[in-house]
Design a protein around this motif. Structure first.
Motif, PDB file in Angstrom:
ATOM      1  N   CYS A   1       0.801  -1.230   0.000  1.00  0.00           N
ATOM      2  CA  CYS A   1       0.000   0.000   0.000  1.00  0.00           C
ATOM      3  C   CYS A   1       0.832   1.277   0.000  1.00  0.00           C
ATOM      4  N   MET A   2       1.968   1.283   0.710  1.00  0.00           N
ATOM      5  CA  MET A   2       2.811   2.486   0.690  1.00  0.00           C
ATOM      6  C   MET A   2       3.411   2.698  -0.686  1.00  0.00           C
ATOM      7  N   ALA A   3       3.753   1.602  -1.358  1.00  0.00           N
ATOM      8  CA  ALA A   3       4.287   1.702  -2.720  1.00  0.00           C
ATOM      9  C   ALA A   3       3.247   2.370  -3.609  1.00  0.00           C
ATOM     10  N   GLU A   4       2.004   1.927  -3.467  1.00  0.00           N
ATOM     11  CA  GLU A   4       0.934   2.450  -4.311  1.00  0.00           C
ATOM     12  C   GLU A   4       0.647   3.921  -3.969  1.00  0.00           C
ATOM     13  N   ARG A   5       0.684   4.247  -2.684  1.00  0.00           N
ATOM     14  CA  ARG A   5       0.338   5.608  -2.258  1.00  0.00           C
ATOM     15  C   ARG A   5       1.430   6.612  -2.637  1.00  0.00           C
ATOM     16  N   LEU A   6       2.683   6.227  -2.445  1.00  0.00           N
ATOM     17  CA  LEU A   6       3.767   7.205  -2.636  1.00  0.00           C
ATOM     18  C   LEU A   6       4.385   7.162  -4.036  1.00  0.00           C
ATOM     19  N   LYS A   7       4.207   6.055  -4.720  1.00  0.00           N
ATOM     20  CA  LYS A   7       4.684   5.879  -6.102  1.00  0.00           C
ATOM     21  C   LYS A   7       6.158   6.309  -6.230  1.00  0.00           C
ATOM     22  N   SER A   8       6.461   7.119  -7.260  1.00  0.00           N
ATOM     23  CA  SER A   8       7.873   7.444  -7.508  1.00  0.00           C
ATOM     24  C   SER A   8       8.465   8.330  -6.424  1.00  0.00           C
ATOM     25  N   LYS A   9       7.592   8.945  -5.607  1.00  0.00           N
ATOM     26  CA  LYS A   9       8.110   9.755  -4.492  1.00  0.00           C
ATOM     27  C   LYS A   9       9.016   8.931  -3.591  1.00  0.00           C
ATOM     28  N   PHE A  10       8.696   7.617  -3.517  1.00  0.00           N
ATOM     29  CA  PHE A  10       9.489   6.725  -2.692  1.00  0.00           C
ATOM     30  C   PHE A  10      10.944   6.708  -3.149  1.00  0.00           C
ATOM     31  N   LEU A  11      11.105   6.625  -4.494  1.00  0.00           N
ATOM     32  CA  LEU A  11      12.462   6.557  -5.042  1.00  0.00           C
ATOM     33  C   LEU A  11      13.212   7.859  -4.769  1.00  0.00           C
ATOM     34  N   GLU A  12      12.460   8.983  -4.740  1.00  0.00           N
ATOM     35  CA  GLU A  12      13.113  10.267  -4.461  1.00  0.00           C
ATOM     36  C   GLU A  12      13.435  10.401  -2.978  1.00  0.00           C
ATOM     37  N   GLU A  13      12.484   9.989  -2.131  1.00  0.00           N
ATOM     38  CA  GLU A  13      12.637  10.236  -0.690  1.00  0.00           C
ATOM     39  C   GLU A  13      13.566   9.252  -0.003  1.00  0.00           C
ATOM     40  N   GLU A  14      13.582   8.029  -0.501  1.00  0.00           N
ATOM     41  CA  GLU A  14      14.353   6.989   0.189  1.00  0.00           C
ATOM     42  C   GLU A  14      15.391   6.440  -0.786  1.00  0.00           C
ATOM     43  N   LYS A  15      16.608   6.901  -0.644  1.00  0.00           N
ATOM     44  CA  LYS A  15      17.667   6.548  -1.612  1.00  0.00           C
ATOM     45  C   LYS A  15      17.932   5.037  -1.636  1.00  0.00           C
ATOM     46  N   ILE A  16      17.645   4.381  -0.542  1.00  0.00           N
ATOM     47  CA  ILE A  16      17.906   2.939  -0.425  1.00  0.00           C
ATOM     48  C   ILE A  16      17.025   2.108  -1.366  1.00  0.00           C
ATOM     49  N   VAL A  17      15.880   2.673  -1.767  1.00  0.00           N
ATOM     50  CA  VAL A  17      14.884   1.872  -2.509  1.00  0.00           C
ATOM     51  C   VAL A  17      15.227   1.794  -3.995  1.00  0.00           C
ATOM     52  N   ASP A  18      15.287   0.550  -4.533  1.00  0.00           N
ATOM     53  CA  ASP A  18      15.580   0.334  -5.953  1.00  0.00           C
ATOM     54  C   ASP A  18      14.309   0.049  -6.754  1.00  0.00           C
ATOM     55  N   LEU A  19      13.258  -0.395  -6.037  1.00  0.00           N
ATOM     56  CA  LEU A  19      12.125  -1.009  -6.722  1.00  0.00           C
ATOM     57  C   LEU A  19      10.829  -0.657  -5.977  1.00  0.00           C
ATOM     58  N   VAL A  20       9.798  -0.205  -6.708  1.00  0.00           N
ATOM     59  CA  VAL A  20       8.523   0.143  -6.073  1.00  0.00           C
ATOM     60  C   VAL A  20       7.412  -0.586  -6.831  1.00  0.00           C
ATOM     61  N   VAL A  21       6.682  -1.453  -6.140  1.00  0.00           N
ATOM     62  CA  VAL A  21       5.700  -2.291  -6.839  1.00  0.00           C
ATOM     63  C   VAL A  21       4.366  -2.295  -6.092  1.00  0.00           C
ATOM     64  N   GLY A  22       3.318  -1.836  -6.750  1.00  0.00           N
ATOM     65  CA  GLY A  22       1.982  -1.778  -6.143  1.00  0.00           C
ATOM     66  C   GLY A  22       1.326  -3.147  -6.087  1.00  0.00           C
ATOM     67  N   PRO A  23       0.217  -3.265  -5.333  1.00  0.00           N
ATOM     68  CA  PRO A  23      -0.404  -4.574  -5.049  1.00  0.00           C
ATOM     69  C   PRO A  23      -0.928  -5.333  -6.279  1.00  0.00           C
ATOM     70  N   ASP A  24      -1.162  -4.635  -7.399  1.00  0.00           N
ATOM     71  CA  ASP A  24      -1.667  -5.347  -8.576  1.00  0.00           C
ATOM     72  C   ASP A  24      -0.579  -5.665  -9.593  1.00  0.00           C
ATOM     73  N   ALA A  25       0.684  -5.343  -9.267  1.00  0.00           N
ATOM     74  CA  ALA A  25       1.733  -5.435 -10.296  1.00  0.00           C
ATOM     75  C   ALA A  25       2.779  -6.513 -10.007  1.00  0.00           C
ATOM     76  N   TYR A  26       2.452  -7.458  -9.102  1.00  0.00           N
ATOM     77  CA  TYR A  26       3.493  -8.408  -8.696  1.00  0.00           C
ATOM     78  C   TYR A  26       3.954  -9.328  -9.829  1.00  0.00           C
ATOM     79  N   LYS A  27       3.065  -9.560 -10.809  1.00  0.00           N
ATOM     80  CA  LYS A  27       3.498 -10.431 -11.913  1.00  0.00           C
ATOM     81  C   LYS A  27       4.581  -9.769 -12.768  1.00  0.00           C
TER      82      LYS A  27
END
Ligand code: SAH
Ligand code: F3S
Length: 480
Positions: free
Chosen positions: A103-129
């Motif tokens: 849910c946080m991946a879905e809510r924050l989207k690419s902001k996650f990649l900007e805010e948290e340098k450690i994160v390489d990958l952001v995947v929402g609940p419908d995109a696991y495939k």
């Protein structure tokens, strides 16, 4: 047994059942609701086909995935803290990749990649495939993101890898998303519109679990009673379905009946029920089958009609009482549990008293209680001021937790000197000489091991109890 959820304690590292040689190592942990834990089993299945086996040691991981929760601010803060920990480990193991799911991946989207340098990958609940493709991008040195919500993804074709399993109980997801739009809730934004999974794939999963020795399943959805299969697609598009699709549609009561009939030796639970969607057909189906557990989790959120309306909960206090009366008439042995929120915007002392009096009326077996946390993008955040001071929210939360504790104790004591059927799940945490399991009503029971084993249904005579646990003696195997 009253419970408050503390997200910081919910993280759990998960291990795959089988190990392969020469594989890459995945460390996956889940926070939040049962659906997240269930989704992580789907993710583990998708990645096991890519040669990933899980490890419980963060330090050993090539890939770290965290399945996140956005339901309250505190849940998100817990994840941010976890990311700091990953960061420390990555300094020692720079090859390690970190992905954020849920849910946080879905809510924050690419902001996650900007805010948290450690994160390489952001995947929402419908995109696991899409994970294998996204991982390939990460391996090529790019950041990768997919947060597209789907109209029809239910992962019905994926056979979950059971993680950290006791081998006895398992989750089976039946719907995804939610259309209810409760004004405080972020879930419709993070998990998208509601859709149901094909009954045949649900039955196949249950049969497979039975064949592997599982004895209890919980059908999962944000709002299980709203389940409707008419060939696929969104629930809200049902009106556009053909006459044949409408005539052959399967609702929740029918699905429950089908599951119970298919595996009569298996216990069936379900969660969560929304009062506005729980039909008497469902309650009657529960009464018809001994193997459907006598427990309904029926969140009410508030006892005040004015607050229920402001929350966009589509029932009144009086309608809720009618439903409770009907459940008790049809299923006198049924346990009922709640979710409640204190300090929703504009909540007065009188509204709070209404919640306490509703609790007095129902005397729930247990519940999950929270104080209101404003969530970005929800209708409440956009339209209402978060005007109840934190001390007041917390004081009211304390009031309802205390009252629930009293009611849980009353409900637990009702079982003293009675015989109950317990499914053994594991060794008791307090004593290696005792088994721990649950009754049909979802109450924890402990008793001496005797000759019984994990996975047995045992008739237990209750001789003592604490406020939340039944203590007894195992008499004999019962004939589930
Ligand atoms: N689908 C379920 C609830 C999902 S969220 C239902 O039908 O009710 C689980 C619980 O978290 C909710 O029942 C609610 O009590 C609580 N919750 C959701 N949003 C919240 C918020 N913004 N602040 C505090 N508690 C919240
Ligand atoms: Fe949330 Fe209400 Fe759905 S609490 S999950 S919007 S039923």
């Amino acid at each position: 047994m009253e419970k408050t959820i503390d997200e910081s304690k919910q993280g759990e590292s998960l291990v795959l059942e089988q190990k392969k040689e020469n594989s890459r190592k995945l460390f996956i942990e889940s926070y939040g609701c049962s659906m997240n834990f269930s989704d992580s089993e789907i993710v583990a299945s998708i990645l096991s086909n890519q040669g990933y086996n899980t490890t419980q040691k963060l330090e050993d991981a090539d890939l770290v995935l965290v399945n996140t929760c956005s339901i309250r601010d505190k849940a998100e803060q817990t994840i941010r803290k976890r990311l700091e920990k990953y960061n420390a480990v990555k300094r020692i193991n720079p090859r390690m990749k970190v992905g954020v799911l849920g849910c946080m991946a879905e809510r924050l989207k690419s902001k996650f990649l900007e805010e948290e340098k450690i994160v390489d990958l952001v995947v929402g609940p419908d995109a696991y495939k899409d994970l294998p493709n996204l991982l390939a991008e990460v391996e090529d040195g790019r950041e990768a993101i997919n947060v597209i919500l789907s109209k029809d993804e239910t992962y019905g074709d994926i056979s979950p890898v059971r993680l950290n399993s006791n081998g006895v109980t398992a989750f089976v997801s039946i719907t995804r998303g939610c259309d209810n739009m409760c004004t405080f809730c972020v879930v419709p934004f993070t998990r998208g519109r509601e859709r149901s999974r094909e009954p045949q794939s649900i039955i196949e999963e249950i049969n497979d679990l039975w064949n592997r020795g599982f004895k209890e399943i919980t059908l999962l959805g944000q709002n299980v009673d709203s389940y409707l299969w008419y060939g696929g697609g969104l629930k809200k598009d049902f009106e556009k379905a053909s006459d044949l699709e409408k005539a052959t549609a399967v609702n929740f009561a029918q699905l429950l009946d089908l599951c119970a009939k298919t595996q009569p030796g298996m216990r069936i639970r379900f969660s969560t029920s929304n009062p506005q969607d729980l039909t008497l057909d469902v309650v009657e189906t529960m009464a018809k089958h001994k193997n459907i557990c006598n427990h309904i989790h029926l969140p009410v959120q508030s006892g005040s009609n004015r607050i229920l309306k402001a929350m966009n909960r589509l029932h009144t206090r009086e309608e809720y009482f009618d439903l409770i009366d009907n459940i008790r008439r049809i299923l006198p042995e049924c346990a009922i549990s709640q979710d409640l929120i204190t300090g929703f915007p504009t909540e007065t002392e009188q509204d709070h008293q209404d919640t306490l009096s509703l609790m007095e009326h129902v005397k729930y077996n247990f519940g999950y209680m929270f104080y209101y946390s404003e969530r970005p993008g929800t209708l409440a955040e956009r339209k209402l001021e978060d005007d109840i001071p934190l001390e007041v929210k917390k004081k009211r939360l304390d009031d309802i937790v205390q009252l629930q504790r009293k009611h849980s104790e009353i409900r637990t004591r009702e079982y003293l000197n009675r015989e109950v059927e317990v499914l053994i799940e594991k060794e008791s945490k307090k004593s290696e000489l005792q088994w721990s399991g649950r009754t049909s009503q979802n109450m924890v029971a402990v008793f001496p091991k005797g000759n019984f084993k994990i996975g047995d249904f045992v008739t237990v005579k209750v001789t003592d109890c604490t406020s939340a646990t039944l203590i007894g003696e195992g008499l004999h195997l019962s004939n589930m």
